[in-house]
Design a protein around this motif. Sequence first.
Motif, PDB file in Angstrom:
ATOM      1  N   VAL A   6       0.862  -1.182   0.000  1.00  0.00           N
ATOM      2  CA  VAL A   6       0.000   0.000   0.000  1.00  0.00           C
ATOM      3  C   VAL A   6       0.895   1.227   0.000  1.00  0.00           C
ATOM      4  O   VAL A   6       1.711   1.421   0.906  1.00  0.00           O
ATOM      5  N   GLN A   7       0.756   2.060  -1.050  1.00  0.00           N
ATOM      6  CA  GLN A   7       1.574   3.264  -1.148  1.00  0.00           C
ATOM      7  C   GLN A   7       0.943   4.442  -0.413  1.00  0.00           C
ATOM      8  O   GLN A   7       1.637   5.226   0.211  1.00  0.00           O
ATOM      9  N   ARG A   8      -0.392   4.568  -0.539  1.00  0.00           N
ATOM     10  CA  ARG A   8      -1.124   5.635   0.138  1.00  0.00           C
ATOM     11  C   ARG A   8      -2.470   5.107   0.557  1.00  0.00           C
ATOM     12  O   ARG A   8      -3.012   4.210  -0.085  1.00  0.00           O
ATOM     13  N   GLN A   9      -3.013   5.678   1.610  1.00  0.00           N
ATOM     14  CA  GLN A   9      -4.368   5.294   2.001  1.00  0.00           C
ATOM     15  C   GLN A   9      -5.058   6.442   2.720  1.00  0.00           C
ATOM     16  O   GLN A   9      -4.406   7.310   3.306  1.00  0.00           O
ATOM     17  N   ALA A  10      -6.387   6.430   2.632  1.00  0.00           N
ATOM     18  CA  ALA A  10      -7.202   7.432   3.314  1.00  0.00           C
ATOM     19  C   ALA A  10      -8.448   6.731   3.854  1.00  0.00           C
ATOM     20  O   ALA A  10      -9.000   5.861   3.195  1.00  0.00           O
ATOM     21  N   THR A  11      -8.866   7.101   5.037  1.00  0.00           N
ATOM     22  CA  THR A  11     -10.062   6.533   5.658  1.00  0.00           C
ATOM     23  C   THR A  11     -11.004   7.669   6.023  1.00  0.00           C
ATOM     24  O   THR A  11     -10.575   8.700   6.543  1.00  0.00           O
ATOM     25  N   GLU A  12     -12.292   7.459   5.741  1.00  0.00           N
ATOM     26  CA  GLU A  12     -13.306   8.479   6.015  1.00  0.00           C
ATOM     27  C   GLU A  12     -14.535   7.794   6.595  1.00  0.00           C
ATOM     28  O   GLU A  12     -14.903   6.705   6.163  1.00  0.00           O
ATOM     29  N   HIS A  13     -15.168   8.411   7.566  1.00  0.00           N
ATOM     30  CA  HIS A  13     -16.411   7.898   8.136  1.00  0.00           C
ATOM     31  C   HIS A  13     -17.560   8.691   7.536  1.00  0.00           C
ATOM     32  O   HIS A  13     -17.598   9.915   7.627  1.00  0.00           O
ATOM     33  N   THR A  31     -12.651  -0.109   0.205  1.00  0.00           N
ATOM     34  CA  THR A  31     -13.276  -0.987   1.183  1.00  0.00           C
ATOM     35  C   THR A  31     -14.341  -0.205   1.940  1.00  0.00           C
ATOM     36  O   THR A  31     -14.078   0.902   2.396  1.00  0.00           O
ATOM     37  N   PHE A  32     -15.534  -0.794   2.044  1.00  0.00           N
ATOM     38  CA  PHE A  32     -16.630  -0.215   2.810  1.00  0.00           C
ATOM     39  C   PHE A  32     -16.891  -1.130   3.997  1.00  0.00           C
ATOM     40  O   PHE A  32     -17.008  -2.339   3.831  1.00  0.00           O
ATOM     41  N   LYS A  33     -17.011  -0.557   5.199  1.00  0.00           N
ATOM     42  CA  LYS A  33     -17.340  -1.336   6.394  1.00  0.00           C
ATOM     43  C   LYS A  33     -18.527  -0.703   7.090  1.00  0.00           C
ATOM     44  O   LYS A  33     -18.663   0.516   7.124  1.00  0.00           O
ATOM     45  N   THR A  34     -19.379  -1.566   7.651  1.00  0.00           N
ATOM     46  CA  THR A  34     -20.538  -1.110   8.404  1.00  0.00           C
ATOM     47  C   THR A  34     -20.991  -2.227   9.337  1.00  0.00           C
ATOM     48  O   THR A  34     -20.325  -3.250   9.461  1.00  0.00           O
ATOM     49  N   ASP A  35     -22.133  -2.065   9.929  1.00  0.00           N
ATOM     50  CA  ASP A  35     -22.726  -3.036  10.843  1.00  0.00           C
ATOM     51  C   ASP A  35     -23.007  -4.357  10.115  1.00  0.00           C
ATOM     52  O   ASP A  35     -23.546  -4.364   9.008  1.00  0.00           O
ATOM     53  N   LYS A  36     -22.662  -5.499  10.732  1.00  0.00           N
ATOM     54  CA  LYS A  36     -22.852  -6.814  10.113  1.00  0.00           C
ATOM     55  C   LYS A  36     -24.318  -7.097   9.787  1.00  0.00           C
ATOM     56  O   LYS A  36     -24.624  -7.688   8.754  1.00  0.00           O
ATOM     57  N   GLU A  37     -25.215  -6.703  10.652  1.00  0.00           N
ATOM     58  CA  GLU A  37     -26.645  -6.951  10.404  1.00  0.00           C
ATOM     59  C   GLU A  37     -27.134  -6.172   9.184  1.00  0.00           C
ATOM     60  O   GLU A  37     -27.940  -6.680   8.401  1.00  0.00           O
TER      61      GLU A  37
END
Length: 82
Positions: A6-13, A31-37
């Motif tokens: 990974v050369q660069r990365q950014a995370t946003e909520h 990559t998208f992450k959220t509640d499992k349900e």
Amino acid sequence: MAEEKVQRQATEHVGSYEVKLEGLEDGYRVTFKTDKEAVKTQRRVGASFINFLRQAEKAGWYIPAPFRLLLKFWGRYNQKMS
């Protein structure tokens, strides 16, 4: 599988989602992450829609191009998962 650099990365909520964009040596990964349900519910709805499109295609109904592409990619996805 070789470890990707990974050369660069950014995370946003964004609301209840966490979106992560990574710049790799040979491309990008989102990559998208959220509640499992919530994911389980969305997958059930998505699978129902795909099944509807398959049945409509079998019945000979006209399926617009974006949905034909969706069916094509879904078929490839399922082959790779097997």
